[in-house]
Design a protein around this motif. Structure first.
Motif, PDB file in Angstrom:
ATOM      1  N   HIS A  44       0.653  16.387  14.192  1.00 43.03           N
ATOM      2  CA  HIS A  44       2.089  16.675  14.309  1.00 43.03           C
ATOM      3  C   HIS A  44       2.324  17.853  15.259  1.00 43.03           C
ATOM      4  CE1 HIS A  44       6.282  17.063  13.160  1.00 43.03           C
ATOM      5  NE2 HIS A  44       6.071  18.347  12.845  1.00 43.03           N
ATOM      6  N   GLU A  45       1.549  18.927  15.097  1.00 49.14           N
ATOM      7  CA  GLU A  45       1.730  20.114  15.931  1.00 49.14           C
ATOM      8  C   GLU A  45       1.391  19.840  17.395  1.00 49.14           C
ATOM      9  OE1 GLU A  45      -0.299  23.515  14.450  1.00 49.14           O
ATOM     10  OE2 GLU A  45       0.612  23.392  12.453  1.00 49.14           O
ATOM     11  N   GLU A  46       0.404  18.930  17.617  1.00 50.23           N
ATOM     12  CA  GLU A  46      -0.009  18.637  18.994  1.00 50.23           C
ATOM     13  C   GLU A  46       0.891  17.597  19.655  1.00 50.23           C
ATOM     14  OE1 GLU A  46      -2.474  20.157  20.725  1.00 50.23           O
ATOM     15  OE2 GLU A  46      -2.669  21.537  19.033  1.00 50.23           O
ATOM     16  N   GLY A  47       1.873  17.085  18.920  1.00 49.79           N
ATOM     17  CA  GLY A  47       2.874  16.212  19.510  1.00 49.79           C
ATOM     18  C   GLY A  47       2.499  14.747  19.621  1.00 49.79           C
ATOM     19  N   TYR A  48       1.503  14.295  18.853  1.00 52.80           N
ATOM     20  CA  TYR A  48       1.128  12.884  18.917  1.00 52.80           C
ATOM     21  C   TYR A  48       2.082  12.017  18.103  1.00 52.80           C
ATOM     22  CZ  TYR A  48      -3.298  14.227  21.043  1.00 52.80           C
ATOM     23  OH  TYR A  48      -4.249  14.734  21.898  1.00 52.80           O
ATOM     24  N   THR A  49       2.289  10.796  18.563  1.00 57.57           N
ATOM     25  CA  THR A  49       3.018   9.795  17.784  1.00 57.57           C
ATOM     26  C   THR A  49       2.021   9.141  16.843  1.00 57.57           C
ATOM     27  OG1 THR A  49       4.550   9.363  19.605  1.00 57.57           O
ATOM     28  CG2 THR A  49       4.365   7.666  17.895  1.00 57.57           C
ATOM     29  N   PHE A  50       2.242   9.255  15.544  1.00 56.27           N
ATOM     30  CA  PHE A  50       1.232   8.743  14.621  1.00 56.27           C
ATOM     31  C   PHE A  50       1.869   8.217  13.338  1.00 56.27           C
ATOM     32  CE2 PHE A  50       1.876  13.039  13.213  1.00 56.27           C
ATOM     33  CZ  PHE A  50       1.564  13.071  11.860  1.00 56.27           C
ATOM     34  N   GLY A  51       1.127   7.332  12.705  1.00 54.24           N
ATOM     35  CA  GLY A  51       1.459   6.850  11.377  1.00 54.24           C
ATOM     36  C   GLY A  51       0.315   7.196  10.440  1.00 54.24           C
ATOM     37  N   ILE A  52       0.574   7.098   9.145  1.00 57.90           N
ATOM     38  CA  ILE A  52      -0.434   7.436   8.142  1.00 57.90           C
ATOM     39  C   ILE A  52      -0.677   6.217   7.258  1.00 57.90           C
ATOM     40  CG2 ILE A  52      -0.979   8.898   6.169  1.00 57.90           C
ATOM     41  CD1 ILE A  52       0.652  11.102   7.409  1.00 57.90           C
ATOM     42  N   ALA A  53      -1.963   5.899   7.051  1.00 52.11           N
ATOM     43  CA  ALA A  53      -2.342   4.776   6.187  1.00 52.11           C
ATOM     44  C   ALA A  53      -3.120   5.298   4.988  1.00 52.11           C
ATOM     45  CB  ALA A  53      -3.182   3.763   6.960  1.00 52.11           C
ATOM     46  N   HIS A  54      -2.800   4.757   3.810  1.00 50.66           N
ATOM     47  CA  HIS A  54      -3.455   5.198   2.572  1.00 50.66           C
ATOM     48  C   HIS A  54      -3.847   3.984   1.745  1.00 50.66           C
ATOM     49  CE1 HIS A  54      -4.324   7.656  -0.967  1.00 50.66           C
ATOM     50  NE2 HIS A  54      -3.628   6.786  -1.678  1.00 50.66           N
ATOM     51  N   CYS A  55      -5.033   4.034   1.148  1.00 51.37           N
ATOM     52  CA  CYS A  55      -5.510   2.968   0.257  1.00 51.37           C
ATOM     53  C   CYS A  55      -5.609   3.507  -1.161  1.00 51.37           C
ATOM     54  CB  CYS A  55      -6.869   2.452   0.716  1.00 51.37           C
ATOM     55  SG  CYS A  55      -6.848   1.679   2.342  1.00 51.37           S
ATOM     56  N   ASN A  56      -4.931   2.844  -2.081  1.00 46.86           N
ATOM     57  CA  ASN A  56      -4.949   3.231  -3.497  1.00 46.86           C
ATOM     58  C   ASN A  56      -5.859   2.269  -4.233  1.00 46.86           C
ATOM     59  OD1 ASN A  56      -4.493   3.884  -6.148  1.00 46.86           O
ATOM     60  ND2 ASN A  56      -2.254   3.685  -6.063  1.00 46.86           N
ATOM     61  N   TYR A  57      -7.017   2.768  -4.695  1.00 47.24           N
ATOM     62  CA  TYR A  57      -7.979   1.921  -5.409  1.00 47.24           C
ATOM     63  C   TYR A  57      -7.684   1.866  -6.907  1.00 47.24           C
ATOM     64  CZ  TYR A  57     -10.504   2.639  -1.062  1.00 47.24           C
ATOM     65  OH  TYR A  57     -10.845   2.709   0.254  1.00 47.24           O
ATOM     66  N   GLY A  58      -6.837   2.762  -7.380  1.00 48.19           N
ATOM     67  CA  GLY A  58      -6.470   2.743  -8.794  1.00 48.19           C
ATOM     68  C   GLY A  58      -7.588   3.102  -9.739  1.00 48.19           C
ATOM     69  N   LEU A  59      -8.662   3.687  -9.247  1.00 48.78           N
ATOM     70  CA  LEU A  59      -9.816   3.977 -10.099  1.00 48.78           C
ATOM     71  C   LEU A  59      -9.585   5.186 -10.998  1.00 48.78           C
ATOM     72  CD1 LEU A  59     -12.731   3.410  -7.540  1.00 48.78           C
ATOM     73  CD2 LEU A  59     -11.962   1.873  -9.360  1.00 48.78           C
ATOM     74  N   ARG A  60      -8.600   6.030 -10.654  1.00 51.53           N
ATOM     75  CA  ARG A  60      -8.346   7.239 -11.454  1.00 51.53           C
ATOM     76  C   ARG A  60      -6.958   7.220 -12.083  1.00 51.53           C
ATOM     77  NH1 ARG A  60      -7.830  11.370  -8.377  1.00 51.53           N
ATOM     78  NH2 ARG A  60      -7.713  10.238  -6.407  1.00 51.53           N
ATOM     79  N   GLY A  61      -6.428   6.004 -12.251  1.00 50.92           N
ATOM     80  CA  GLY A  61      -5.176   5.842 -12.963  1.00 50.92           C
ATOM     81  C   GLY A  61      -4.012   6.567 -12.323  1.00 50.92           C
ATOM     82  N   ALA A  62      -3.364   7.430 -13.117  1.00 51.04           N
ATOM     83  CA  ALA A  62      -2.188   8.148 -12.639  1.00 51.04           C
ATOM     84  C   ALA A  62      -2.517   9.076 -11.477  1.00 51.04           C
ATOM     85  CB  ALA A  62      -1.564   8.951 -13.790  1.00 51.04           C
ATOM     86  N   ASP A  63      -3.744   9.608 -11.447  1.00 52.43           N
ATOM     87  CA  ASP A  63      -4.132  10.485 -10.344  1.00 52.43           C
ATOM     88  C   ASP A  63      -4.158   9.707  -9.020  1.00 52.43           C
ATOM     89  OD1 ASP A  63      -4.331  12.722 -11.885  1.00 52.43           O
ATOM     90  OD2 ASP A  63      -6.494  12.576 -12.200  1.00 52.43           O
ATOM     91  N   SER A  64      -4.623   8.468  -9.062  1.00 53.72           N
ATOM     92  CA  SER A  64      -4.634   7.647  -7.845  1.00 53.72           C
ATOM     93  C   SER A  64      -3.209   7.378  -7.366  1.00 53.72           C
ATOM     94  CB  SER A  64      -5.355   6.327  -8.101  1.00 53.72           C
ATOM     95  OG  SER A  64      -6.728   6.534  -8.352  1.00 53.72           O
ATOM     96  N   ASP A  65      -2.332   7.081  -8.304  1.00 50.27           N
ATOM     97  CA  ASP A  65      -0.922   6.859  -7.934  1.00 50.27           C
ATOM     98  C   ASP A  65      -0.310   8.143  -7.384  1.00 50.27           C
ATOM     99  OD1 ASP A  65      -1.137   4.251  -8.803  1.00 50.27           O
ATOM    100  OD2 ASP A  65      -0.374   4.700 -10.812  1.00 50.27           O
ATOM    101  N   GLY A  66      -0.704   9.280  -7.945  1.00 48.49           N
ATOM    102  CA  GLY A  66      -0.216  10.564  -7.450  1.00 48.49           C
ATOM    103  C   GLY A  66      -0.666  10.834  -6.023  1.00 48.49           C
TER     104      GLY A  66
END
Length: 445
Positions: A44-66
């Motif tokens: 963000h600071e360096e000015g790049y155009t970017f998106g963020i990808a996240h994978c939720n494996y659900g292995l830690r329950g509520a912590d994974s959702d968090g």
């Protein structure tokens, strides 16, 4: 002389290895932990155009959702597009090497889908200097070569880039604290039940205590990567090793390299194929004929030749109910079936003519025990396996070569090779079945 700041290390590595261009659309793989959170802020600071990808494996329950919620909020604050998916993993047996492999495979398949669907130019991950050290130690424990001890590469195929690779975990943490950043802590990272964590918490601190410095580690890894590049440049000029697209062929019979050197070149020229050290040893030292497989590749070994290639997808079986008919045969080429008047010349390269046996026709791979009556053997039958051996059909073509069968399952012909005697074209003057195999040319290297 003061040490470079984290943004300076980021820019230096990006420029030296041309990891990112100002116009690139970047997809950042983010877990919500310290490293990926810091990298998101740097992009963000360096000015790049970017998106963020996240994978939720659900292995830690509520912590994974968090974690998923945190990464989504991070993307919103930085004005980045957010891509998230839920990936189901087997829970039995806890976290194992197989579970980690499955998670990584599914994760990168998802990233590949997002890269293509949203036209991102590059995938960015937050691997850093300590990750490289831990990877080196893991590979040393398991047995490795130069590619295993030179640490993680700044750029790999996909394309994947790692602009934090020369930053230490301590530098990343100091940057996060200086900017008062927040991130998620995965409690499992503190466990020493897994090899990487055990090395991180027990072995690496001892190495630091005995004098291992970040600058020394950076220099060592840089020299090793340079040595690998120079060795690779020389290995690609070895005349006995020929690469055609994804296929690597080694002419064992014409090679004068010492077996140990041949083993080094073979491993260097076939990264990411998944073969074990023992399988590579068999490729070099085996005196017979064998076939070896990994999760993604196969190797055909004979006294004179070794051929490594990706596993070919299955082509069948196919049922043919109308003509003309066309199908692609992986590893062979395009197969075309149609009915034509009897030709003047029955022997034509790449084309077979047989009496049309009627519908349906069946295309299928060979099976154990398959027999047919080859034309010219006066009705005597022969195993398809023996035919391939006697005709010196390369081992890598045998499973890729289909059989054309009639409605009752009798073999009409082996595509591209021999027809069966009962289906030989006579003088009836009737239309005949034409089978054309247009073999694919070599892939560009």
């Amino acid at each position: 002389m003061s040490s470079p700041s984290l943004p300076e290390r980021f820019r230096s590595l990006v420029d030296r290895h041309q990891l990112l261009r100002p116009m690139d659309r970047v997809l950042l793989a983010a877990s919500g932990g310290l490293d990926s959170t810091v990298l998101a802020h740097l992009l963000h600071e360096e000015g790049y155009t970017f998106g963020i990808a996240h994978c939720n494996y659900g292995l830690r329950g509520a912590d994974s959702d968090g974690d998923a919620q945190f990464v989504g909020a991070l993307a919103a604050r930085l004005g980045a597009a957010f891509h998230v998916t839920t990936i189901e993993l087997p829970r039995a047996g806890g976290e194992t090497i197989q579970l980690q492999f499955t998670a990584r495979t599914k994760r990168y398949k998802y990233f590949e889908k997002i890269l293509d669907e949203y036209t991102y130019d590059v995938l960015c991950t937050a691997h850093h200097l300590d990750d490289s050290l831990e990877t080196m130690l893991i590979n040393l424990l398991r047995g490795t070569g130069l590619s295993g001890i030179r640490g993680i590469a700044p750029r790999t195929a996909f394309p994947v880039v790692r602009p934090l690779l020369e930053a230490s975990r301590a530098e990343i943490l100091a940057f996060a604290r200086s900017r008062e950043l927040y991130w998620r802590e995965d409690a499992s990272n503190a466990s020493t039940n897994y090899l990487r964590n055990a090395l991180r918490h027990r072995v690496v601190p001892l190495l630091r205590e005995y004098g291992l410095q970040d600058d020394g580690l950076r220099g060592t890894l840089s020299h090793l990567r340079s040595a690998e590049r120079l060795l690779l440049r020389g290995a690609t000029r070895e005349p006995a090793f020929v690469r055609t697209g994804p296929v690597l062929t080694w002419d064992r019979a014409g090679d004068e390299l010492d077996p140990v050197d041949a083993l080094t070149v073979l491993r260097l020229l076939s990264p990411d194929t998944g073969f074990t050290a023992e399988q590579y040893r068999q490729m070099v030292y085996s005196e017979g004929t064998t076939r070896l497989s990994s999760r993604t590749h196969e190797a055909f070994v004979s006294p004179g030749l070794v051929r490594l290639q990706p596993l070919a997808p299955s082509y069948g079986p196919h049922t043919v109910r109308e003509l003309p008919y066309e199908v692609h045969l992986p590893g062979l080429g395009r197969l075309l079936l149609d009915v034509v008047p009897p030709p003047q010349q029955l022997k034509t390269a790449g084309t077979q003519y047989v009496r049309f046996p009627g519908f349906p026709l069946h295309l299928r791979p060979r099976r154990n025990g398959d027999r047919f009556a080859p034309l010219g053997m006066e009705g005597r039958t022969k195993k398809v396996k023996d035919y391939f051996t006697d005709a010196k059909v390369p081992p890598w073509e045998r499973d890729a070569t289909p059989l054309l069968c009639d409605a009752d399952g009798h073999i009409v012909l082996i595509v591209g090779h021999r027809i069966a005697e009962p289906y030989a074209v006579g003088n009836e003057g009737k239309d005949v079945l034409r089978v054309r195999l247009q073999r694919q040319g070599p892939d560009p290297s």
